[in-house]
Design an enzyme around this catalytic site. Structure first.
Site, PDB file in Angstrom:
ATOM      1  N   ASN A   1       9.629   9.568 -12.377  1.00  0.00           N
ATOM      2  CA  ASN A   1      10.516  10.817 -11.251  1.00  0.00           C
ATOM      3  C   ASN A   1       9.478  10.739  -9.894  1.00  0.00           C
ATOM      4  O   ASN A   1       9.707  10.715  -9.139  1.00  0.00           O
ATOM      5  CB  ASN A   1      10.123  12.243 -12.154  1.00  0.00           C
ATOM      6  CG  ASN A   1      11.573  12.444 -13.079  1.00  0.00           C
ATOM      7  OD1 ASN A   1      12.699  12.741 -12.150  1.00  0.00           O
ATOM      8  ND2 ASN A   1      11.489  12.935 -13.607  1.00  0.00           N
TER       9      ASN A   1
ATOM     10  N   ARG B   1      -7.213  28.232 -16.566  1.00  0.00           N
ATOM     11  CA  ARG B   1      -6.159  27.623 -16.282  1.00  0.00           C
ATOM     12  C   ARG B   1      -6.465  27.603 -14.471  1.00  0.00           C
ATOM     13  O   ARG B   1      -5.842  27.022 -13.368  1.00  0.00           O
ATOM     14  CB  ARG B   1      -5.043  27.993 -16.490  1.00  0.00           C
ATOM     15  CG  ARG B   1      -4.409  27.427 -18.114  1.00  0.00           C
ATOM     16  CD  ARG B   1      -2.779  28.480 -18.072  1.00  0.00           C
ATOM     17  NE  ARG B   1      -2.260  28.268 -19.706  1.00  0.00           N
ATOM     18  CZ  ARG B   1      -1.851  26.547 -20.071  1.00  0.00           C
ATOM     19  NH1 ARG B   1      -1.628  25.805 -19.075  1.00  0.00           N
ATOM     20  NH2 ARG B   1      -2.031  26.773 -21.448  1.00  0.00           N
TER      21      ARG B   1
ATOM     22  N   MET C   1       3.095  18.445 -17.123  1.00  0.00           N
ATOM     23  CA  MET C   1       2.637  19.271 -18.906  1.00  0.00           C
ATOM     24  C   MET C   1       1.710  20.688 -18.485  1.00  0.00           C
ATOM     25  O   MET C   1       1.418  20.662 -19.932  1.00  0.00           O
ATOM     26  CB  MET C   1       3.167  18.628 -19.351  1.00  0.00           C
ATOM     27  CG  MET C   1       4.062  17.413 -19.516  1.00  0.00           C
ATOM     28  SD  MET C   1       5.321  17.740 -19.497  1.00  0.00           S
ATOM     29  CE  MET C   1       6.473  17.055 -20.210  1.00  0.00           C
TER      30      MET C   1
ATOM     31  N   ASN D   1      10.753  22.228  -9.697  1.00  0.00           N
ATOM     32  CA  ASN D   1      10.724  21.526 -10.681  1.00  0.00           C
ATOM     33  C   ASN D   1      11.217  20.876 -10.998  1.00  0.00           C
ATOM     34  O   ASN D   1      12.317  21.707 -10.648  1.00  0.00           O
ATOM     35  CB  ASN D   1      10.108  21.823 -12.008  1.00  0.00           C
ATOM     36  CG  ASN D   1       9.498  21.401 -13.241  1.00  0.00           C
ATOM     37  OD1 ASN D   1       9.087  20.828 -13.703  1.00  0.00           O
ATOM     38  ND2 ASN D   1      10.512  22.530 -14.321  1.00  0.00           N
TER      39      ASN D   1
ATOM     40  N   HIS E   1      13.382  19.745 -14.907  1.00  0.00           N
ATOM     41  CA  HIS E   1      13.308  20.139 -16.590  1.00  0.00           C
ATOM     42  C   HIS E   1      15.034  19.310 -16.702  1.00  0.00           C
ATOM     43  O   HIS E   1      16.399  19.282 -16.116  1.00  0.00           O
ATOM     44  CB  HIS E   1      13.560  21.142 -16.105  1.00  0.00           C
ATOM     45  CG  HIS E   1      13.719  21.718 -17.824  1.00  0.00           C
ATOM     46  ND1 HIS E   1      12.617  21.974 -18.641  1.00  0.00           N
ATOM     47  CD2 HIS E   1      14.776  21.714 -18.715  1.00  0.00           C
ATOM     48  CE1 HIS E   1      12.884  22.285 -19.874  1.00  0.00           C
ATOM     49  NE2 HIS E   1      14.295  22.149 -19.474  1.00  0.00           N
TER      50      HIS E   1
ATOM     51  N   ASP F   1       8.700  29.805 -10.614  1.00  0.00           N
ATOM     52  CA  ASP F   1       8.009  31.369 -10.417  1.00  0.00           C
ATOM     53  C   ASP F   1       7.375  31.286 -11.473  1.00  0.00           C
ATOM     54  O   ASP F   1       6.730  30.440 -11.991  1.00  0.00           O
ATOM     55  CB  ASP F   1       9.526  32.390 -10.738  1.00  0.00           C
ATOM     56  CG  ASP F   1      10.299  31.875 -11.775  1.00  0.00           C
ATOM     57  OD1 ASP F   1       9.382  31.678 -12.900  1.00  0.00           O
ATOM     58  OD2 ASP F   1      11.253  32.944 -12.192  1.00  0.00           O
ATOM     59  N   GLU F   2       6.577  32.250 -12.188  1.00  0.00           N
ATOM     60  CA  GLU F   2       6.038  32.550 -13.107  1.00  0.00           C
ATOM     61  C   GLU F   2       6.068  32.415 -14.453  1.00  0.00           C
ATOM     62  O   GLU F   2       5.137  32.447 -15.445  1.00  0.00           O
ATOM     63  CB  GLU F   2       5.330  33.373 -13.154  1.00  0.00           C
ATOM     64  CG  GLU F   2       4.191  33.994 -11.379  1.00  0.00           C
ATOM     65  CD  GLU F   2       3.537  35.415 -11.236  1.00  0.00           C
ATOM     66  OE1 GLU F   2       3.677  36.483 -12.010  1.00  0.00           O
ATOM     67  OE2 GLU F   2       3.580  35.218  -9.298  1.00  0.00           O
ATOM     68  N   GLY F   3       7.264  32.178 -14.375  1.00  0.00           N
ATOM     69  CA  GLY F   3       7.573  32.141 -16.227  1.00  0.00           C
ATOM     70  C   GLY F   3       7.904  30.447 -16.731  1.00  0.00           C
ATOM     71  O   GLY F   3       7.300  29.545 -15.972  1.00  0.00           O
TER      72      GLY F   3
ATOM     73  N   GLU G   1      18.378  12.382 -12.903  1.00  0.00           N
ATOM     74  CA  GLU G   1      17.031  13.439 -12.434  1.00  0.00           C
ATOM     75  C   GLU G   1      16.458  12.225 -11.662  1.00  0.00           C
ATOM     76  O   GLU G   1      15.889  12.750 -10.123  1.00  0.00           O
ATOM     77  CB  GLU G   1      15.519  13.315 -13.276  1.00  0.00           C
ATOM     78  CG  GLU G   1      16.250  14.429 -14.981  1.00  0.00           C
ATOM     79  CD  GLU G   1      14.480  14.824 -15.581  1.00  0.00           C
ATOM     80  OE1 GLU G   1      14.684  14.572 -16.308  1.00  0.00           O
ATOM     81  OE2 GLU G   1      13.814  13.381 -14.978  1.00  0.00           O
TER      82      GLU G   1
END
Ligand code: GAR
Length: 203
Positions: free
Chosen positions: A13, A64, A89, A106, A108, A140-142, A173
């Site tokens: 990608n 992190r 990842m 992102n 996916h 987002d944060e998820g 993609e």
């Protein structure tokens, strides 16, 4: 628009972004790569393309947040305005996202919200799905929960194994991800709260 790409592996990608965006008149270009895995193939791809690779091994950091702060600072100092997660990842923490609010996207390998997380093509096959695909979304944060920008679908064939389906999805993609970057760079896509506004179809 200066784009920073974050990747951990093969980098097909990353390559697609470079090949598509580094042409005359493009509204965006890849300014640098950040890779958290020393020796990953994507680093070689960056060298061949003449793009700076910032290799920061996450294992050298206590947590992190410390790692994310380091890479966010590296991107900021290079003037990056849009961050593309391309096979990256790792979970991105608020320490990173707060510095690039609404400017992290992102790709996916599933039609979200179905099959978030790891091994999405395999998950789709195991559920007996007949259609798979890819999604480009704001981060987002998820995990894979952010507002969806664009999607492309592919069939799942009875003869498919995981590798065959993954290859068919990745072909999409490689087309869709650069198309979304161009749309953001030209403001054809904007984010208002959690709502994605589009002035053109991205397919
Ligand atoms: C891509 O298929 C991307 O969608 C997936 O990793 C692959 C990386 O390939 N990302 C995820 O699964 C993130 N949840 P690449 O290194 O050849 O671009």
């Amino acid at each position: 628009m200066k784009v920073g790409v974050l990747a951990s592996g093969s980098g097909s990608n990353f390559q697609a972004l470079v090949d598509s965006l580094h042409v005359e008149g493009s509204p965006a270009r890849v300014a640098c790569l950040v890779c958290n895995v020393p020796g990953a193939k994507v680093i070689e791809r960056a060298a061949k393309a003449g793009i700076e690779a910032i290799v920061v091994d996450h294992k050298a950091f206590a947590n992190r947040e410390a790692y994310d702060t380091r890479i966010a600072d590296a991107l900021t100092s290079r003037g990056v305005e849009l961050v593309c997660l391309a096979g990256y990842m790792r979970i991105v923490t608020p320490a990173f996202l707060s510095k690039f609010t609404g400017r992290v996207i992102n790709v996916h390998p599933a039609l979200l919200p179905a099959f978030p997380g790891l091994h999405a093509p395999k998950q789709a096959m195991e559920h007996g799905a007949v259609i798979a695909g890819c999604t480009v979304h704001f981060v987002d944060e998820g995990t894979d929960t952010g507002p969806i920008i664009a999607q492309a679908s592919v069939p799942i064939l009875p003869t498919d194994d995981e590798a065959a389906l993954t290859a068919r999805i990745q072909k999409e993609e490689h087309r869709l991800f650069p198309a979304v970057v161009r749309a953001i760079a030209t403001k054809a896509v904007t984010l208002e709260g959690r709502r994605v506004k589009r002035t053109q179809v991205i397919a």
